[in-house]
Motif scaffolding. Structure first.
Motif, short mmCIF file in Angstrom:
data_model
loop_
_atom_site.label_atom_id
_atom_site.label_comp_id
_atom_site.label_asym_id
_atom_site.label_seq_id
_atom_site.Cartn_x
_atom_site.Cartn_y
_atom_site.Cartn_z
N ASN A 511 -0.64 3.29 3.80
CA ASN A 511 -1.89 3.98 3.82
C ASN A 511 -2.80 3.00 2.90
OD1 ASN A 511 -1.76 6.00 5.79
ND2 ASN A 511 -0.91 7.39 4.20
N TRP A 512 -1.89 2.56 1.67
CA TRP A 512 -2.81 1.98 0.47
C TRP A 512 -3.01 0.53 0.55
CZ3 TRP A 512 -4.01 6.63 -0.02
CH2 TRP A 512 -3.38 7.83 -0.27
N GLY A 513 -2.06 -0.17 1.27
CA GLY A 513 -2.37 -1.78 1.07
C GLY A 513 -1.90 -2.38 -0.18
N GLY A 539 -2.75 2.05 -4.55
CA GLY A 539 -2.67 3.30 -4.07
C GLY A 539 -2.86 4.26 -5.43
N PRO A 540 -2.37 5.61 -5.19
CA PRO A 540 -2.61 6.42 -6.48
C PRO A 540 -1.67 6.17 -7.67
CG PRO A 540 -1.52 7.59 -4.63
CD PRO A 540 -1.77 6.21 -4.09
N PRO A 541 -1.79 6.67 -8.65
CA PRO A 541 -0.87 6.41 -9.74
C PRO A 541 0.53 6.93 -9.49
CG PRO A 541 -2.85 7.64 -10.65
CD PRO A 541 -2.84 7.60 -9.06
N GLU A 542 0.98 7.61 -8.54
CA GLU A 542 2.37 7.72 -8.37
C GLU A 542 2.91 6.76 -7.10
OE1 GLU A 542 -0.33 10.64 -5.77
OE2 GLU A 542 -0.19 10.04 -7.88
N ASP A 543 2.17 6.32 -6.66
CA ASP A 543 2.40 5.43 -5.59
C ASP A 543 1.87 3.92 -5.73
OD1 ASP A 543 3.88 4.32 -3.22
OD2 ASP A 543 2.71 5.56 -1.84
N GLY A 549 4.01 -4.17 -13.98
CA GLY A 549 5.12 -3.00 -13.62
C GLY A 549 4.72 -1.72 -13.75
N GLU A 550 3.34 -1.53 -14.44
CA GLU A 550 2.71 -0.06 -14.46
C GLU A 550 2.17 0.24 -13.31
OE1 GLU A 550 0.39 -1.17 -17.80
OE2 GLU A 550 1.86 -0.65 -19.39
N ALA A 551 1.77 1.66 -13.19
CA ALA A 551 1.20 2.11 -12.19
C ALA A 551 -0.35 1.86 -12.32
CB ALA A 551 1.50 3.62 -12.09
N LEU A 552 -1.17 1.87 -11.48
CA LEU A 552 -2.67 2.24 -11.63
C LEU A 552 -3.00 3.53 -12.17
CD1 LEU A 552 -3.61 0.55 -7.85
CD2 LEU A 552 -3.61 -0.68 -10.44
N ASN A 553 -4.13 3.68 -12.81
CA ASN A 553 -4.78 4.70 -13.42
C ASN A 553 -6.02 4.85 -13.20
OD1 ASN A 553 -5.98 2.95 -15.04
ND2 ASN A 553 -4.67 2.47 -16.42
N GLU A 554 -6.75 5.65 -13.65
CA GLU A 554 -8.04 6.46 -13.52
C GLU A 554 -9.18 5.17 -13.51
OE1 GLU A 554 -9.41 8.06 -17.88
OE2 GLU A 554 -8.73 9.35 -16.16
N ASP A 555 -8.69 4.25 -14.29
CA ASP A 555 -9.84 2.92 -14.38
C ASP A 555 -9.55 1.94 -13.24
OD1 ASP A 555 -10.77 3.87 -16.84
OD2 ASP A 555 -9.13 2.53 -18.27
N ASN A 556 -8.69 2.19 -12.39
CA ASN A 556 -8.47 0.97 -11.41
C ASN A 556 -7.86 1.67 -10.21
OD1 ASN A 556 -5.73 1.41 -12.30
ND2 ASN A 556 -6.01 -0.43 -13.69
N ILE A 557 -7.61 2.79 -9.86
CA ILE A 557 -6.89 3.11 -8.57
C ILE A 557 -7.95 3.02 -7.62
CG2 ILE A 557 -5.30 5.08 -9.40
CD1 ILE A 557 -7.66 7.16 -8.32
N PHE A 558 -6.94 2.25 -6.42
CA PHE A 558 -7.96 1.75 -5.16
C PHE A 558 -7.00 2.10 -4.14
CE2 PHE A 558 -6.10 -2.03 -6.94
CZ PHE A 558 -6.10 -2.98 -5.66
N ASN A 559 -7.46 1.66 -2.90
CA ASN A 559 -6.57 1.58 -1.74
C ASN A 559 -7.42 0.60 -0.78
OD1 ASN A 559 -7.33 3.27 0.98
ND2 ASN A 559 -8.08 4.53 -0.94
N ALA A 589 -9.64 11.38 -1.17
CA ALA A 589 -10.59 11.95 -1.74
C ALA A 589 -10.67 11.30 -3.46
CB ALA A 589 -10.63 13.62 -1.92
N GLN A 590 -9.56 11.18 -3.95
CA GLN A 590 -9.39 10.70 -5.28
C GLN A 590 -9.74 9.35 -5.48
OE1 GLN A 590 -5.06 10.03 -6.27
NE2 GLN A 590 -4.60 10.35 -3.85
N PHE A 591 -10.24 8.63 -4.44
CA PHE A 591 -10.60 7.16 -4.68
C PHE A 591 -11.97 7.19 -4.48
CE2 PHE A 591 -6.22 7.05 -2.67
CZ PHE A 591 -5.69 6.35 -3.46
N GLY A 592 -12.71 8.19 -4.16
CA GLY A 592 -13.87 8.37 -4.14
C GLY A 592 -14.77 7.26 -3.00
N ASN A 593 -15.98 6.78 -3.18
CA ASN A 593 -16.66 5.96 -2.22
C ASN A 593 -15.95 4.49 -2.63
OD1 ASN A 593 -18.47 7.82 -1.48
ND2 ASN A 593 -19.94 7.00 -2.78
N ASN A 594 -16.11 3.62 -1.51
CA ASN A 594 -15.40 2.31 -1.60
C ASN A 594 -16.12 1.47 -2.82
OD1 ASN A 594 -13.57 1.61 0.46
ND2 ASN A 594 -15.19 1.90 2.01
#
Length: 681
Positions: A511-513, A539-543, A549-559, A589-594
């Protein structure tokens, strides 16, 4: 592109899955590679984590520096947003420019809903996508004036409900269009929609107060779905492109579904035809079943009414009935059975010559072209360019010119004679480019290929045959100007089934690319081998995983990464295209608008730079040569408005005019730094 790949019921503009070959998917190769690296228990997620932390990633760029140490990213990340606004970091200003309907030529008709089809041919087109700023000197695509130039903009598709006064109050979704009582279409509405497609060439200049305005100039031009174009390369004059309009197979009318773009080293513009197949209808049947030639069926030509029903125009004009590709006459020179074969190409336009005829460069292959990205040219070496086929399970291609690049004589002829390759990704992190050349790799009459024209008009089928790797919707590409490494977005592909997890995919339903990258062997762009790796799993932080090697966070989550571009300092700009059917809903919803993000390709750090209004896609990005003015595009604001909401007059977006009497409009956005500095620093 209009991204509806998550929706199990594709909309008319969403290309159906047409690749039924047994070629391996990229996910199966990645999964095998990850599983071999898995040293900890914990399933695929642990394998992904170990892959990103392993030395294998350093085959390309060396160890990633600490993510917080990026010297390229000098702005504070902004949060996700659901507002009907353009949001940029503190210290930046964003202003709209050249919205759909802006007058640029002829008698400069002002935008209004009642505009005619002819009016639209003198106005900026709809649904802005890829673009480039050409400095006004006209000598180099990246050097020259930063205060005046030609902004050249693609227009991917249209939303007829926002275009016609007759649509007001009707229950129409984003692809719906008004029809007459007899089921026919009004010819002027069809003309308006055709003229809203294509490309706009707009002379713009910065004013003393820092804003930009359109300059009335002879260079302003519209290239539309009706503009005469020459066919060049191996298809020219072949039986595949002979029609009633061009019995000798040398001409075609118009360009459609213009998504991303390319910029040649000789200062011309390439516009790329993406999801064009659904614009045509072929009703031919055998034994009560559709009967399409492979050059139509492999691309998804409609077997019912076309996407916009242009062939239904009530006046039966030749320029409209050509969208009916059903054989109706004794041979191809008396009907439009071959009209779809004139589309799916890369089109070259000289923006500085308004009298020039655009040229379809068929040596670059026929598929759902997202864009074309060039390696920096080297005197005496071949020209090398890459392109993605934006559909599920399709391929990535490379073109290498037969003649060397010589700046003094370089021109479009370099795109007519060369070798088209398709990528095969191996499990060990290597890859190879497979030539799509008649007579090689089994592309012979015994296997159904009778000429190079046959190979190219059936590029997808040829790629199937030679064993290319199926990818997850390859979209924009970008070449790092410092390292020559090539990056490509793989937007998403939710069509993978759960059963593929064991041996075919590190994540069920992509789903996330993600974004892949590769380095050509010995750093030679025309090499036939390469090394590949993953830059980021979105994707979201958990995926998700970034380079460290770190997960994305609130500053950069995207899909759903889509647009991609490197600036002169090697900042990688990433744009997203979440499907409007899923935007701001459920797990999306967690990603908001494009949004648009910036990344440091060396450290892997990513920060969110911009969020767009409601219902849109962020697409297209370029700066002036001094990097102090950035242009991006907002496409289809308000597309999340349902058919019921449209009928009731409840528009979810009014961007950019914020006028209750004006529908939302696609537009370019001009971004500047308040202190006059370089964008991104």
């Amino acid at each position: 592109m209009s991204n509806n790949s998550h929706n199990p019921k594709p909309r008319p503009g969403d290309e159906p899955i047409c690749n039924h070959s047994n070629n391996p998917t990229f996910s199966s190769i990645l999964s095998s590679r990850l599983q071999r690296r898995q040293v900890l228990q914990g399933g695929i997620a642990a394998a992904v984590a170990s892959f990103f932390a392993s030395p294998a990633l350093n085959l390309i760029s060396g160890s990633a520096k600490a993510a917080s140490g990026s010297a390229l990213l000098g702005f504070k990340a902004i949060p996700v947003s659901e507002e009907d606004l353009i949001v940029v970091p503190e210290g930046y200003t964003a202003r709209p420019l050249v919205a759909w309907g802006t007058p640029i030529s002829g008698n400069y008709p002002e935008y209004k809903l009642e505009n005619t089809g002819a009016d639209q041919g003198m106005q900026v087109g709809s649904h802005h996508d890829g673009m480039h700023f050409f400095p006004i000197e006209g000598e180099d695509p990246y050097e020259g004036s930063s205060t005046e130039g030609l902004l050249v903009i693609n227009h991917e598709y249209v939303e007829p409900r926002y275009m016609h006064a007759a649509a007001v109050g009707q229950k129409l979704d984003a692809d719906g269009y008004p029809v007459n009582a007899d089921g026919k279409r009004d010819p002027d509405q069809v003309l308006k929609e055709l003229n809203a497609h294509g490309v706009s060439i707009v002379h713009i200049a910065r004013q003393e107060n820092g804003t930009w305005e359109v300059v009335r100039d002879r260079l302003n031009r519209r290239v539309t779905g009706l503009t005469p174009m020459e066919i060049h390369g191996p298809l020219r004059g072949s039986d595949f492109v002979k029609t009633k309009y061009s019995p000798d197979g040398t001409m075609v009318r118009g360009t459609l579904n213009n998504c991303a773009h390319g910029v040649t080293p000789w200062n011309t513009y390439l516009t790329c035809e993406e999801n064009w197949a659904g614009y045509f209808s072929n009703l031919k049947t055998e034994d009560q079943k559709p009967s399409l030639p492979r050059e139509q069926s492999r691309y998804g030509v409609s077997t019912g009414t076309s996407r916009y029903g242009w062939e239904l125009a009530s006046n039966g004009a030749d320029e409209f009935i050509r969208f009916n590709a059903t054989p109706t006459a004794a041979d191809a020179t008396q009907d439009y059975r071959n009209e779809p074969n004139g589309f799916g190409w890369v089109v070259e336009i000289d923006p500085f010559d308004p009298n020039s005829t655009p040229k379809k460069r068929t040596a670059l292959g026929r598929f759902a072209h997202e864009g074309v990205v060039f390696q920096p040219p080297v005197e005496g070496q071949p020209v090398v360019a890459y392109s993605g086929d934006d559909a599920r399970f399709e391929y990535i291609y490379k073109y290498v010119s037969a003649q060397p690049y010589v700046k003094a004589t370089a021109g479009g002829h370099l795109l007519d004679n060369g070798t088209l390759y398709v990528a095969k990704f191996n499990e060990d992190g290597t890859g190879e480019w497979l030539p799509l050349v008649f007579g090689q790799n089994g592309l012979t009459p015994e296997n159904g290929f009778n000429s190079q024209a046959d190979v190219l008009v059936n590029t997808r089928t040829a790629a199937d045959f030679v064993g290319a790797t199926k990818m997850d919707r390859p979209e924009w590409g970008a070449v790092d100007p410092k390292t020559r490494m090539v990056y490509f977005t793989l937007t998403n592909n939710s069509r993978r089934e759960e059963a593929q997890i064991d041996a075919a995919n590190p994540r069920a339903k992509n789903n996330w690319g993600h974004i892949i990258r590769w380095k050509e062997a010995n750093n030679q762009p025309n090499a036939k081998q390469f090394e590949w790796d993953i830059f980021v799993l979105a994707g979201p932080p958990e995926d998700s995983r970034k380079l460290s090697g770190e997960a994305l966070n609130e500053d950069n989550i995207f899909n759903s990464p889509d647009g991609l571009w490197f600036d002169a300092d090697s900042r990688l700009w990433i744009q997203t295209d979440i499907s409007e059917s899923l935007m701001n809903k459920d797990e999306f919803a967690q990603f908001g608008n494009n949004q648009m993000l910036a990344a440091d390709p060396e450290t892997g750090e990513i920060r969110r730079f911009l969020t767009g209004p409601i219902g849109q896609e962020i697409t297209g990005v370029i700066t002036t040569p001094d990097q102090r003015t950035m242009f991006i595009n907002v496409q289809h604001p308000g597309a999340t408005t349902t058919d019921e909401e449209f009928a009731a007059g409840n528009q979810k977006s009014r961007w950019p005019d914020f006028d209750n009497n004006i529908y939302p409009r696609s537009a370019t956005v001009v971004i500047t730094k308040n202190d006059g500095g370089i964008i991104g620093t």
